[in-house]
Design an enzyme around this catalytic site. Sequence first.
Site, PDB file in Angstrom:
ATOM      1  N   LYS A  87       0.870  -1.188   0.000  1.00 25.53           N
ATOM      2  CA  LYS A  87       0.000   0.000   0.000  1.00 25.53           C
ATOM      3  C   LYS A  87       0.900   1.228   0.000  1.00 25.53           C
ATOM      4  CE  LYS A  87      -3.249   2.636   2.909  1.00 25.53           C
ATOM      5  NZ  LYS A  87      -4.152   2.632   4.086  1.00 25.53           N
ATOM      6  N   ASP A 112      -3.043  10.233   2.954  1.00 26.72           N
ATOM      7  CA  ASP A 112      -4.397   9.753   3.206  1.00 26.72           C
ATOM      8  C   ASP A 112      -5.157  10.797   4.016  1.00 26.72           C
ATOM      9  OD1 ASP A 112      -6.725   8.383   3.670  1.00 26.72           O
ATOM     10  OD2 ASP A 112      -5.840   6.892   5.028  1.00 26.72           O
ATOM     11  N   LYS A 167     -10.680  12.745   7.391  1.00 28.69           N
ATOM     12  CA  LYS A 167     -10.171  12.473   8.732  1.00 28.69           C
ATOM     13  C   LYS A 167     -10.337  13.728   9.577  1.00 28.69           C
ATOM     14  CE  LYS A 167      -6.746   8.932   7.610  1.00 28.69           C
ATOM     15  NZ  LYS A 167      -7.336   7.814   8.375  1.00 28.69           N
ATOM     16  N   ASP A 201       1.397   6.864   5.143  1.00 30.17           N
ATOM     17  CA  ASP A 201       0.480   5.825   4.692  1.00 30.17           C
ATOM     18  C   ASP A 201       1.031   5.098   3.448  1.00 30.17           C
ATOM     19  OD1 ASP A 201      -1.792   4.464   5.385  1.00 30.17           O
ATOM     20  OD2 ASP A 201      -3.121   5.649   4.098  1.00 30.17           O
ATOM     21  N   ASP A 229     -12.384   6.520   3.519  1.00 29.36           N
ATOM     22  CA  ASP A 229     -11.156   6.424   4.312  1.00 29.36           C
ATOM     23  C   ASP A 229     -10.673   4.974   4.440  1.00 29.36           C
ATOM     24  OD1 ASP A 229      -9.022   7.319   5.771  1.00 29.36           O
ATOM     25  OD2 ASP A 229     -10.156   7.724   7.609  1.00 29.36           O
ATOM     26  N   GLU A 257      -9.514   3.196   2.111  1.00 30.95           N
ATOM     27  CA  GLU A 257      -9.033   3.216   0.723  1.00 30.95           C
ATOM     28  C   GLU A 257      -7.933   2.198   0.456  1.00 30.95           C
ATOM     29  OE1 GLU A 257      -7.850   5.043   3.071  1.00 30.95           O
ATOM     30  OE2 GLU A 257      -5.698   4.843   2.730  1.00 30.95           O
ATOM     31  N   ARG A 292      -7.513  -0.910   1.286  1.00 31.75           N
ATOM     32  CA  ARG A 292      -7.967  -2.234   0.830  1.00 31.75           C
ATOM     33  C   ARG A 292      -8.413  -2.206  -0.623  1.00 31.75           C
ATOM     34  NH1 ARG A 292     -12.060  -2.495   5.732  1.00 31.75           N
ATOM     35  NH2 ARG A 292     -10.254  -1.418   6.609  1.00 31.75           N
TER      36      ARG A 292
END
Length: 496
Positions: A263, A268, A275, A286, A346, A348, A350
């Site tokens: 990832k 993010d 967030k 991230d 959020d 995201e 996956r």
Amino acid sequence: MFSSITVGARGAAQALVVGQFKGQKLDPATLKLDPDGSVLGASKRSEATGDAGSIVVAYPGKGFERVLILGLGDKDGFDTGSLRRAGGVIGRALAAAKVTSAEIALDGALGTIKKAVDEEAAGQAMGEGLGLIGWVCDQFRGTATSNGTAPGKLSVKASDRDFAAGLKRGLGLAEGSNLARTLSQTPPNIATTTYMAQQCQKLARQFDTLGCRVIKGEQLVKEKLEGLINVGKASVHPPCLIRLEYTPKSVAKGAKPVVFVGKTMTYDSGGLSIKVGGGMKGMKRDKDGGCAVIGAMHAIASVVKPRQKVVALLMCAENSISDEAYRPDDVLTFRNGVTVEVTNTDAEGRLVLADGLCWACDKERPGYIVDVATLTGGIVVALGSTYAGMWCDDDALRAKVQEASDRSGERVWRMPHHSEYRDLMKSPVADIVNSAPVRAAHPIQGAAFLSHFVEEGIPWTHLDIAGTHAVDKDGGEYIAGPTGFGARLLAELVAG
Ligand code: BES
Ligand code: MN
Ligand code: ZN
């Protein structure tokens, strides 16, 4: 702390490092290195307890400028892995004393253990500790920071040949971790998706066994990389899949390629499900799953050099906000036909990993797949920064991952898969949702979601490193900041 660390300098070293176990006298082999009795004297001082990580310094009148007596802890149950932390302690002490050359002679003390110590493993752990504590990342300091303490060079050598070989390997592995850390530290206005691709291309140019291909724009559409396209579409920095490939000079007979999926979210913000509070700060990290994979590829090409193909898929995007952002309620159709109702933008990570897993299964025909991701805050709640969450129901692969974890000191703790967790992810509209309406088992929901994108029969491990990719205070072989977690573990995984 050091601008560079090299092994194997000839000539006399400024400093000598020897070992002393808790409650033990210095061993005879070590005493032979004592130029004038000052080391023996120091080893008898009250603070010379031999406690793990303690240091007592002797200043002989001749020979070495200083001798560091490193406490090795209890002799019973000594573990070479403890030398990783010790390497950090020694590195700090050498840097503080501005030492530029050191000889490590722990073999005397280690030789007193009945069961023969693996000198190479000992050297490797110490090399890793020295390399990790040596990491400097000061390129973001400007004119308002004084550079009075510019990092110095260090050359190390070891009295034992196997220890020296291990030292070299450990330093090489640490270099991979340090590459991951530097990328993690690089701010999101600089480390954009394009920058990440350029860094990988640069890495591939450094080794003739590495190749790099970047899939972006229309090609993403052609390849049906639905997660990357949607998660990345609100950002001015376009998403891409960066594919790094290590091809050895000769492949061992029957060895299937290994695929790592990382990832690599350059930032993010949460997207439209933005967030709030302090949740956004630090989300430049991230991308650390991808950074770990890049670091592993460095170590693989430079020191591990396995006789099998290793493919890295870096799922690179910025989760941002604009009128073009993907939204809660969107339904995405993935490459393998699975449909996903977006319930939270959020969640995201996956979505981009799903593309990587599908690609790995149908295009790479892998022996096994490992994905690495800062996937959930829930894993931080569950395991803190002590263990990464590990999901793997394939016994053989799990044993290999555990072994690599033991060798690297990058700890993993097994978490469960179960059909009930997959049931949590059912959607009233599409096949599955990307985030269930309940808080229950958050990190496991992520793994359950991902399981829909791995073909039956292909061994797969998911590592959630949201708790271990960074530490918030100095300690052992790390300073506060990124750890590069996963780089050494993945490199060791293909080594053994
Ligand atoms: N990148 C975060 C996870 C994260 C949290 C990493 C803290 C590092 C430190 C991830 O994309 C995320 O936002 N996860 C959500 C998932 C939720 C919306 C289903 C979370 O964990 O809260
Ligand atoms: Mn998120
Ligand atoms: Zn994220």
